[in-house]
Design an enzyme around this catalytic site. Structure first.
Site, PDB file in Angstrom:
ATOM      1  N   LYS A 220       0.820  -1.216   0.000  1.00  0.00           N
ATOM      2  CA  LYS A 220       0.000   0.000   0.000  1.00  0.00           C
ATOM      3  C   LYS A 220       0.852   1.263   0.000  1.00  0.00           C
ATOM      4  O   LYS A 220       2.018   1.250   0.386  1.00  0.00           O
ATOM      5  CB  LYS A 220      -0.964  -0.009   1.193  1.00  0.00           C
ATOM      6  CG  LYS A 220      -2.137  -0.956   0.928  1.00  0.00           C
ATOM      7  CD  LYS A 220      -3.208  -0.893   1.985  1.00  0.00           C
ATOM      8  CE  LYS A 220      -4.338  -1.868   1.609  1.00  0.00           C
ATOM      9  NZ  LYS A 220      -5.343  -1.965   2.670  1.00  0.00           N
ATOM     10  N   ARG A 254      -3.188  -9.897   5.368  1.00  0.00           N
ATOM     11  CA  ARG A 254      -3.629 -10.018   3.970  1.00  0.00           C
ATOM     12  C   ARG A 254      -2.486  -9.529   3.084  1.00  0.00           C
ATOM     13  O   ARG A 254      -2.131  -8.351   3.153  1.00  0.00           O
ATOM     14  CB  ARG A 254      -4.887  -9.174   3.780  1.00  0.00           C
ATOM     15  CG  ARG A 254      -5.479  -9.206   2.376  1.00  0.00           C
ATOM     16  CD  ARG A 254      -6.740  -8.349   2.314  1.00  0.00           C
ATOM     17  NE  ARG A 254      -7.305  -8.296   0.979  1.00  0.00           N
ATOM     18  CZ  ARG A 254      -6.907  -7.463   0.033  1.00  0.00           C
ATOM     19  NH1 ARG A 254      -5.946  -6.603   0.260  1.00  0.00           N
ATOM     20  NH2 ARG A 254      -7.464  -7.497  -1.159  1.00  0.00           N
TER      21      ARG A 254
HETATM   22  C1  YH5 Z   1      -7.641  -4.397   3.674  1.00  0.00           C
HETATM   23  O1  YH5 Z   1      -6.775  -3.659   4.138  1.00  0.00           O
HETATM   24  N1  YH5 Z   1      -7.431  -3.830   1.190  1.00  0.00           N
HETATM   25  S1  YH5 Z   1      -7.968  -3.762  -1.499  1.00  0.00           S
HETATM   26  C2  YH5 Z   1      -3.507  -0.188  -3.157  1.00  0.00           C
HETATM   27  C3  YH5 Z   1      -2.224  -0.714  -3.288  1.00  0.00           C
HETATM   28  C4  YH5 Z   1      -1.945  -1.983  -2.846  1.00  0.00           C
HETATM   29  C5  YH5 Z   1      -2.950  -2.729  -2.293  1.00  0.00           C
HETATM   30  C6  YH5 Z   1      -1.287   1.255  -4.224  1.00  0.00           C
HETATM   31  N2  YH5 Z   1      -9.089  -5.141   0.532  1.00  0.00           N
HETATM   32  C7  YH5 Z   1      -7.949  -4.453   2.282  1.00  0.00           C
HETATM   33  O2  YH5 Z   1      -5.018  -4.191  -1.176  1.00  0.00           O
HETATM   34  N3  YH5 Z   1      -9.682  -6.057   2.699  1.00  0.00           N
HETATM   35  C8  YH5 Z   1      -8.154  -4.250   0.154  1.00  0.00           C
HETATM   36  O3  YH5 Z   1      -1.168  -0.054  -3.848  1.00  0.00           O
HETATM   37  C9  YH5 Z   1      -8.958  -5.289   1.866  1.00  0.00           C
HETATM   38  N4  YH5 Z   1      -8.386  -5.190   4.483  1.00  0.00           N
HETATM   39  C10 YH5 Z   1      -9.378  -6.005   4.009  1.00  0.00           C
HETATM   40  N5  YH5 Z   1     -10.062  -6.743   4.878  1.00  0.00           N
HETATM   41  C11 YH5 Z   1      -6.681  -2.539  -1.477  1.00  0.00           C
HETATM   42  C12 YH5 Z   1      -5.297  -3.094  -1.572  1.00  0.00           C
HETATM   43  C13 YH5 Z   1      -4.240  -2.234  -2.170  1.00  0.00           C
HETATM   44  C14 YH5 Z   1      -4.510  -0.954  -2.606  1.00  0.00           C
END
Ligand code: YH5
Length: 273
Positions: A220, A254
């Site tokens: 993230k 996750r």
């Molecule tokens: C979460 O924290 N996050 S989707 C942007 C990124 C990298 C990754 C710019 N679903 C979560 O993973 N479900 C997502 O780089 C989730 N907890 C739970 N329970 C976003 C994501 C991401 C976004």
């Protein structure tokens, strides 16, 4: 503590790894709806081989700025993957906010509903209560399209804790056993870096809600800001954050990078007792 989800009972005596399995046909390859099933199934198989404890299937991009997709589109993306994986050795989690997909996924054998909207969509609580799935309630301020524009809190930890308490109370009133509930502060979902840092530090306090914590920080932008790295160079930052989250009490992390996270958690378990 034990987490009940579908036909599974997960002992939470060590941090578990939830692998992110992308079911969106958008990214790079341009392989469309036919190719994405194959790609997702290969990704899932690799994740289990690498040590994933749970597979999290998501058909709607919830990255900041992403557009929403309709129910039929999300069903078409996700259900073939859930149906193909329902008899897997590990529980299948479905990342959705839509009651229609909650019902279809639960019927097909999905064990967990991972809802970034914490079942606030009308009918979502009932859909979960009418099944045997476990559920992750995540905090988000605003909605994905706009949430990162100007996140504001008076007391971010207090507000996130109050929200998760309120959502879990509603679920329990609807007849969902506490053993079926996970909570998640929602890193990056309507949060500036200072908010994410305050929440990370407060993980031990969030544990006092009485539910296992799920933490998602893998790749993230908060890690990009801290390490000064673009999204394709955040492995070390992500693994470090996963270990620290586990040390602060996360029951489930996750992640995108299962093998590296598994090694790091094994070293933590052996050398940090
Ligand atoms: C979460 O924290 N996050 S989707 C942007 C990124 C990298 C990754 C710019 N679903 C979560 O993973 N479900 C997502 O780089 C989730 N907890 C739970 N329970 C976003 C994501 C991401 C976004």
């Amino acid at each position: 503590m034990t987490f009940h989800c579908g036909r599974f009972r997960l002992a939470l005596d060590r941090p578990l790894i939830m692998a992110i399995i992308n079911a969106t046909p958008d990214s790079f390859s341009g392989d469309g709806v036919a190719g994405h099933l194959d790609r997702a199934l290969r990704m899932a198989e690799q994740a289990v081989a690498d040590g994933a404890d749970i597979l999290d299937i998501g058909g709607e991009s919830s990255r900041p700025g992403a557009a929403a997709v309709g129910l039929q589109e999300e069903l078409d993306r996700v259900m073939p993957i859930v149906e193909a994986l329902a008899q897997a050795t590990v529980p299948i989690s479905v990342d959705t906010t839509k009651p229609g997909l909650v019902r279809a996924a639960a019927r097909a054998g999905a064990a967990i509903i991972n809802d970034i909207n914490a079942l606030r969509e009308p009918g979502a609580v009932e859909a979960v209560a009418g099944s045997d799935v476990g559920v992750c309630l995540m905090h988000m301020q605003g909605e994905p399209r706009t949430m990162q524009s100007a996140p504001q809190y008076r007391d971010v930890v207090g507000e996130v804790a109050d929200f998760l308490k309120q959502r879990s109370d509603i679920l329990r009133t609807s007849g969902v056993a506490p053993e079926r509930i996970l909570v998640d502060p929602g890193f990056g979902f309507g949060k500036a870096l200072e908010h994410n840092i305050a929440l990370f530090e407060a993980l031990p306090r969030l544990r006092e809600l009485g539910y296992p914590l799920l933490v998602g920080v893998s790749r993230k932008s908060m890690l990009g800001q801290i390490a000064g790295r673009p999204v394709d160079q955040r492995l070390a930052a992500s693994v470090t954050a996963a270990v620290l989250a586990a040390q602060r009490g996360a029951a489930i992390v996750r992640v995108h990078d299962v093998a590296a996270t598994r090694d790091a958690l094994a070293v933590m378990a052996a050398l940090d007792r």
